[in-house]
Design a protein around this motif. Structure first.
Motif, PDB file in Angstrom:
ATOM      1  N   ASN A 356       0.829  -1.205   0.000  1.00  0.00           N
ATOM      2  CA  ASN A 356       0.000   0.000   0.000  1.00  0.00           C
ATOM      3  C   ASN A 356       0.867   1.259   0.000  1.00  0.00           C
ATOM      4  O   ASN A 356       0.568   2.242  -0.703  1.00  0.00           O
ATOM      5  N   ALA A 357       1.949   1.234   0.811  1.00  0.00           N
ATOM      6  CA  ALA A 357       2.825   2.409   0.869  1.00  0.00           C
ATOM      7  C   ALA A 357       3.528   2.639  -0.480  1.00  0.00           C
ATOM      8  O   ALA A 357       3.668   3.785  -0.936  1.00  0.00           O
ATOM      9  N   LEU A 358       3.956   1.557  -1.136  1.00  0.00           N
ATOM     10  CA  LEU A 358       4.614   1.696  -2.441  1.00  0.00           C
ATOM     11  C   LEU A 358       3.659   2.279  -3.472  1.00  0.00           C
ATOM     12  O   LEU A 358       4.048   3.132  -4.289  1.00  0.00           O
ATOM     13  N   LEU A 361       3.331   6.046  -2.845  1.00  0.00           N
ATOM     14  CA  LEU A 361       4.490   6.862  -3.202  1.00  0.00           C
ATOM     15  C   LEU A 361       4.601   7.057  -4.713  1.00  0.00           C
ATOM     16  O   LEU A 361       5.203   8.043  -5.172  1.00  0.00           O
ATOM     17  N   ASP A 362       4.075   6.119  -5.486  1.00  0.00           N
ATOM     18  CA  ASP A 362       4.067   6.242  -6.953  1.00  0.00           C
ATOM     19  C   ASP A 362       5.477   6.454  -7.506  1.00  0.00           C
ATOM     20  O   ASP A 362       5.718   7.311  -8.356  1.00  0.00           O
ATOM     21  N   GLY A 363       6.442   5.641  -6.990  1.00  0.00           N
ATOM     22  CA  GLY A 363       7.780   5.643  -7.576  1.00  0.00           C
ATOM     23  C   GLY A 363       8.788   6.511  -6.882  1.00  0.00           C
ATOM     24  O   GLY A 363       9.982   6.462  -7.229  1.00  0.00           O
ATOM     25  N   ASN A 385       5.999   8.827   3.395  1.00  0.00           N
ATOM     26  CA  ASN A 385       5.820  10.271   3.189  1.00  0.00           C
ATOM     27  C   ASN A 385       4.993  10.551   1.941  1.00  0.00           C
ATOM     28  O   ASN A 385       5.225  11.527   1.225  1.00  0.00           O
ATOM     29  N   GLY A 386       4.022   9.667   1.680  1.00  0.00           N
ATOM     30  CA  GLY A 386       3.137   9.849   0.541  1.00  0.00           C
ATOM     31  C   GLY A 386       2.044  10.869   0.814  1.00  0.00           C
ATOM     32  O   GLY A 386       2.131  11.668   1.769  1.00  0.00           O
ATOM     33  N   PRO A 387       0.980  10.851   0.021  1.00  0.00           N
ATOM     34  CA  PRO A 387      -0.070  11.868   0.154  1.00  0.00           C
ATOM     35  C   PRO A 387      -1.009  11.654   1.345  1.00  0.00           C
ATOM     36  O   PRO A 387      -1.828  12.527   1.635  1.00  0.00           O
ATOM     37  N   GLY A 388      -0.935  10.499   2.044  1.00  0.00           N
ATOM     38  CA  GLY A 388      -1.855  10.267   3.158  1.00  0.00           C
ATOM     39  C   GLY A 388      -3.225   9.822   2.676  1.00  0.00           C
ATOM     40  O   GLY A 388      -3.435   9.498   1.502  1.00  0.00           O
ATOM     41  N   ILE A 389      -4.194   9.812   3.591  1.00  0.00           N
ATOM     42  CA  ILE A 389      -5.555   9.354   3.296  1.00  0.00           C
ATOM     43  C   ILE A 389      -6.536  10.466   3.646  1.00  0.00           C
ATOM     44  O   ILE A 389      -6.362  11.191   4.637  1.00  0.00           O
ATOM     45  N   ASP A 390      -7.543  10.582   2.825  1.00  0.00           N
ATOM     46  CA  ASP A 390      -8.620  11.532   3.110  1.00  0.00           C
ATOM     47  C   ASP A 390      -9.208  11.228   4.492  1.00  0.00           C
ATOM     48  O   ASP A 390      -9.606  10.088   4.770  1.00  0.00           O
TER      49      ASP A 390
END
Length: 456
Positions: A356-358, A361-363, A385-390
């Motif tokens: 899920n984390a990968l 992050l989308d690369g 450090n991705g966009p998080g969740i609504d």
């Protein structure tokens, strides 16, 4: 015992109370009869002693004079010191069997003679000329008839009382079990009608009310379980339809013979097959977790080793991306502590969280997995450090087939990863939580109970 088990609860309890009542009343009847028998014997012996009193008085006053004749109905014999009978109204059957009487015994004696039973009392009167002996007797047949009549009366009376007790018990037990019958009928009505109603709960605070509440909770759990099953089947059918349709379309194109797109068609079929395999494996994993089988305990060290392998698998998947994946583990001093979650299940949980984390992050980005020794739990934290969740989606993140595609990356997942994580945590009485980081990214915190602590 088998025949008794076939009877209703009401009948068995009534039979049990009847047996108890019969034993109790029978014991009371026996005790009463013994008491009455003893009273009758004591009274008869006192009468015999009273019969001898006038003769004792006469002998003490005039020892040389013959004693007066006994009164009517008295059975008395007076014997002087020489052994001569001065007066006797004893039956001939006793007179001819005087050897049956112990002249030295001053207590009541039973003598059977001439087809009758007599109570005999012996009194000795001391004078200057010697010892006189007074023998008084009384026929016990009348007392025996009284006891026989008493026994018959007690048997009839207490027998009737036992039957009355049984009838009262039958009605009282029926009244006590009536709410159970009503619960059964209500349950049958609910099953027959298929309504969403619950069993009626009475106002009384008793065992029947507790039973109704427990059954209502069971009904709610069964309905919720059935609802989840229906939802799972519906969602699984929906999720399986897309890859199956893609796979069917690719196979049709291959059969049409368009060689220019054969490579892309095969690649698309492979992706659809992979997605189908992931869905089936995830559903099987959820089924095993829902079955409630007891987990196999392992150690912290085994989980650390499994975490290392999960990190290696995640790094392999992100080899072509600009993603940094780190693992932080506790000191080796805690590696022998036992924990509830099996190592393979723990690895599956980490695989889902890291996947899920990968995707989020989308690369490009950073993922950190940290295992912390935090008695009485072992805590695993996976942060990115991705966009998080609504925030509006957070309460539904662990629902099966739920995905926040717009926030956490593409929709190539099955929507079952976090559901498996939650089910795995629940299977070992652990917990899992999600929260957005203060700046950016998502933090997943998994707690697993430590089975025992070595405090030294």
């Amino acid at each position: 015992m088998t025949a008794l088990n076939r009877l209703s609860v009401r009948a068995r309890i009534t039979i049990g109370t009847l047996l108890l009542a019969a034993v109790f009343f029978g014991s009371v009847s026996l005790l009463v009869r013994q008491q009455v028998d003893q009273i009758v014997k004591n009274a008869a012996f006192e009468v015999l002693q009273d019969d001898a009193v006038p003769f004792e008085t006469a002998i003490q006053q005039e020892p040389n004079e013959p004693a007066d004749n006994p009164g009517e109905g008295q059975l008395v014999a007076v014997i002087d010191p020489a052994g001569t009978t001065k007066t006797s109204t004893l039956p001939a059957s006793i007179t001819s069997n005087m050897a049956l009487i112990d002249l030295a015994d001053t207590g009541p004696q039973q003598v059977s003679a001439g087809g009758a039973t007599y109570m005999v009392a012996v009194e000795t009167v001391q004078t200057r000329a010697g010892n006189w002996t007074i023998i008084s007797a009384r026929n016990q047949n009348e007392s025996a008839l009284v006891l026989t009549d008493l026994t018959a009366g007690l048997t009839l009376g207490l027998g009737a009382l036992t039957l009355l007790f049984g009838a009262v018990s039958w009605h009282l037990i029926g009244a006590a079990l009536r709410p159970v019958t009503q619960l059964r009928r209500s349950a049958e009505a609910i099953v027959a009608s298929g309504t969403e109603e619950l069993l009626p709960v009475g106002p009384a605070k008793d065992e029947i009310t507790d039973l109704a509440r427990t059954l209502n909770r069971l009904i709610d759990d069964l309905r919720a379980s059935a609802s989840r099953e229906r939802q799972l089947v519906s969602d699984a059918s929906h999720e399986l339809r897309t890859p199956l349709a893609v796979l069917q379309a690719q196979l049709e194109l291959l059969r049409a013979g368009d060689r220019s797109s054969i490579d892309s068609d095969i690649a698309g079929a492979e992706r659809a097959t992979t997605r189908l395999t992931e869905l089936v494996e995830s559903l099987l994993e959820l089924s095993r977790l829902d079955a409630g089988r007891p987990p196999t305990p392992t150690t912290v060290g085994a989980l650390v080793d499994e975490a290392g392998e999960a990190i290696d698998r995640a790094r392999l998947r992100a080899m072509s991306d600009d993603v940094e994946i780190d693992l932080i583990v506790p000191d080796r001093a805690e590696h022998e502590a036992p924990v509830a979650m099996p190592a393979l299940l723990y690895g599956r949980v980490l695989d889902n969280l890291l996947s899920n984390a990968l995707r989020a992050l989308d690369g490009k980005g950073q993922i950190t997995a940290a295992i912390r020794w935090d008695p009485p739990n072992l805590t695993t934290i996976v942060a990115d450090n991705g966009p998080g969740i609504d925030p509006e989606f957070l309460p539904h993140a662990f629902d099966r087939f739920s995905q926040a595609d717009k926030v956490r990356g593409t929709a190539d997942g099955s929507g079952l990863g976090l559901a498996i994580v939650a089910a795995a945590a629940a299977s070992v009485n652990g917990t899992v939580t999600l929260e957005n980081a203060a700046d950016s990214g998502l933090i997943v915190r998994l707690t697993i109970p430590v089975l025992q602590l070595d405090v030294r």
